[in-house]
Design a protein around this motif. Structure first.
Motif, PDB file in Angstrom:
ATOM      1  N   THR A 251       0.832  -1.204   0.000  1.00 53.43           N
ATOM      2  CA  THR A 251       0.000   0.000   0.000  1.00 53.43           C
ATOM      3  C   THR A 251       0.869   1.258   0.000  1.00 53.43           C
ATOM      4  O   THR A 251       2.088   1.205   0.149  1.00 53.43           O
ATOM      5  CB  THR A 251      -0.901   0.025   1.249  1.00 53.43           C
TER       6      THR A 251
ATOM      7  N   THR B  78       3.164   1.526  -3.953  1.00 52.37           N
ATOM      8  CA  THR B  78       2.427   1.241  -5.177  1.00 52.37           C
ATOM      9  C   THR B  78       2.503   2.395  -6.173  1.00 52.37           C
ATOM     10  O   THR B  78       2.088   2.238  -7.320  1.00 52.37           O
ATOM     11  CB  THR B  78       0.945   0.951  -4.866  1.00 52.37           C
TER      12      THR B  78
ATOM     13  N   LEU C 146      -3.898  -7.408  -0.381  1.00 58.77           N
ATOM     14  CA  LEU C 146      -4.407  -6.043  -0.496  1.00 58.77           C
ATOM     15  C   LEU C 146      -3.357  -5.195  -1.205  1.00 58.77           C
ATOM     16  O   LEU C 146      -2.221  -5.081  -0.742  1.00 58.77           O
ATOM     17  CB  LEU C 146      -4.702  -5.470   0.889  1.00 58.77           C
TER      18      LEU C 146
ATOM     19  N   CYS D 279      -2.996  -1.382  -2.936  1.00 61.62           N
ATOM     20  CA  CYS D 279      -3.683  -0.106  -3.131  1.00 61.62           C
ATOM     21  C   CYS D 279      -2.778   1.055  -2.743  1.00 61.62           C
ATOM     22  O   CYS D 279      -1.725   0.862  -2.141  1.00 61.62           O
ATOM     23  CB  CYS D 279      -4.955  -0.055  -2.281  1.00 61.62           C
TER      24      CYS D 279
ATOM     25  N   PRO E 187      -9.261   0.866   1.434  1.00 62.44           N
ATOM     26  CA  PRO E 187     -10.707   0.896   1.165  1.00 62.44           C
ATOM     27  C   PRO E 187     -11.490   1.703   2.202  1.00 62.44           C
ATOM     28  O   PRO E 187     -12.486   2.343   1.866  1.00 62.44           O
ATOM     29  CB  PRO E 187     -11.101  -0.585   1.172  1.00 62.44           C
TER      30      PRO E 187
ATOM     31  N   GLN F 209      -9.822  -3.873  -4.380  1.00 62.06           N
ATOM     32  CA  GLN F 209      -8.388  -3.694  -4.143  1.00 62.06           C
ATOM     33  C   GLN F 209      -7.680  -4.968  -3.707  1.00 62.06           C
ATOM     34  O   GLN F 209      -6.528  -4.914  -3.271  1.00 62.06           O
ATOM     35  CB  GLN F 209      -8.128  -2.572  -3.125  1.00 62.06           C
ATOM     36  N   ARG F 210      -8.329  -6.097  -3.820  1.00 64.02           N
ATOM     37  CA  ARG F 210      -7.668  -7.372  -3.585  1.00 64.02           C
ATOM     38  C   ARG F 210      -7.054  -7.885  -4.886  1.00 64.02           C
ATOM     39  O   ARG F 210      -7.405  -7.445  -5.981  1.00 64.02           O
ATOM     40  CB  ARG F 210      -8.657  -8.389  -3.015  1.00 64.02           C
TER      41      ARG F 210
ATOM     42  N   LEU G 148      -7.952  -6.886  -8.882  1.00 64.84           N
ATOM     43  CA  LEU G 148      -7.021  -6.153  -9.742  1.00 64.84           C
ATOM     44  C   LEU G 148      -6.636  -6.963 -10.969  1.00 64.84           C
ATOM     45  O   LEU G 148      -6.396  -6.404 -12.044  1.00 64.84           O
ATOM     46  CB  LEU G 148      -5.769  -5.779  -8.938  1.00 64.84           C
TER      47      LEU G 148
END
Length: 316
Positions: free
Chosen positions: A205, A209, A226, A228, A232, A248-249, A253
């Motif tokens: 995250t 990313t 996860l 992102c 979320p 967002q898992r 994606l």
């Protein structure tokens, strides 16, 4: 026979011969609640045998399973300035670092190593989420640059395993500066024509990313990871709408074109071997640990070279 023989002696023997039972023989799966024996869980790379839930794994354990025979050489990473901002919240930054080092047994949140997978030489880097949530600080930036430089020097592909909660707030703007630094490091690989493969693990995250984690030639994720920039919960609070299931898992994606593969950890090594050799233009890997069999009719000793006219070239 008396009470000393019948009671005291057996009692003393039982006290001194008692074996202490470790407290960590069993691990409870966070997803399904199954009790997993520690040895079986370790052999399955911290993947639940009942529900396939992927638990956290340290970079060192990951490398032991990834490299041929568990053999790898660590790459030295330049140490950055410690606590450049004299940051302090509930604890001083140096105190948090010492606590993380004691808990994990590692110097920092990223490990860089060289070795072979399927007899294919590579450079690998992996983040440790248990070390201050794998946060991206100056050391992580230095580690990725060191990994890229080592890959360019040895002409090897780079495989990176990401796992981070974002930038390290204790280093402020210096942490955010690692985003362009690591982007330049990835560009070094591309200019050298070397493959860069990213394996995104749970969770990846924040600024990670927005930089090196999404700049690979191939992106592979572990199941249900996860991935992102903003989580979320933050998005739901901002737009005030309910997000789709599995948003967002990794699988979500993959369906929306942000990933190339979602691969189980137990099959990740074979997947990486095949993709790496394909990107390098090498033949497919040979199954098993033994070398490829020699073609039939080939003698053990190399044949003597012959000259074009048929004479023995070694006597010419």
């Amino acid at each position: 026979m008396n009470w000393i023989t019948n009671y005291v002696r057996p009692r003393i023997n039982s006290i001194f011969s008692r074996r202490e039972t470790p407290d960590n023989l069993w691990t409870k799966c966070e997803e399904c609640g199954t009790m997993l024996f520690h040895r079986e869980l370790s052999e399955n790379l911290n993947v639940c045998s009942n529900c396939d839930h992927h638990m956290a794994i340290t970079p060192r354990d990951r490398f032991l399973a990834l490299f041929d025979g568990g053999i790898f050489s660590e790459v030295a990473v330049p140490a950055p300035v410690m606590d450049p901002l004299n940051f302090r919240d509930q604890k001083k930054y140096p105190d948090r670092m010492k606590a993380a080092q004691k808990a994990t047994g590692e110097e920092e949140a990223m490990l860089v190593a060289t070795g072979e997978i399927g007899r294919t030489p590579i450079v690998a880097a992996a983040q440790d989420f248990s070390f201050m949530a794998g946060s991206m600080g100056m050391y992580v930036g230095n580690a990725i640059i060191a990994a890229a430089q080592e890959a360019v020097k040895l002409r090897r592909p780079l495989i990176l395993f990401s796992a981070a909660g974002g930038a390290r707030m204790q280093e402020g703007i210096l942490s955010l500066m690692q985003m362009p630094r690591t982007t330049v490091a990835v560009e070094m690989l591309k200019e050298a024509g070397l493959p860069y493969i990213v394996v995104l693990t749970h969770p990846t995250t924040g600024g990670v990313t927005a930089s090196y984690a999404m700049l690979g030639d191939v992106h592979i994720a572990e199941p249900n990871a996860l991935i992102c920039f903003a989580g979320p919960r933050v998005i739901e609070q901002t737009i005030r709408e309910k997000l789709p299931e599995g948003f967002q898992r990794a699988e979500y994606l993959l369906d929306h074109g942000m990933l190339d593969r979602v691969t189980n950890r137990t099959k990740m090594r074979d997947e990486l071997i095949g993709i790496t050799r394909m990107l390098l233009g090498m033949p497919p890997p040979v199954a098993g640990e033994l070398p490829a069999p020699e073609p039939s009719g080939v003698s053990e000793k190399p044949a003597e070279a012959e000259a074009p006219d048929g004479s023995d070239a070694s006597k010419a």
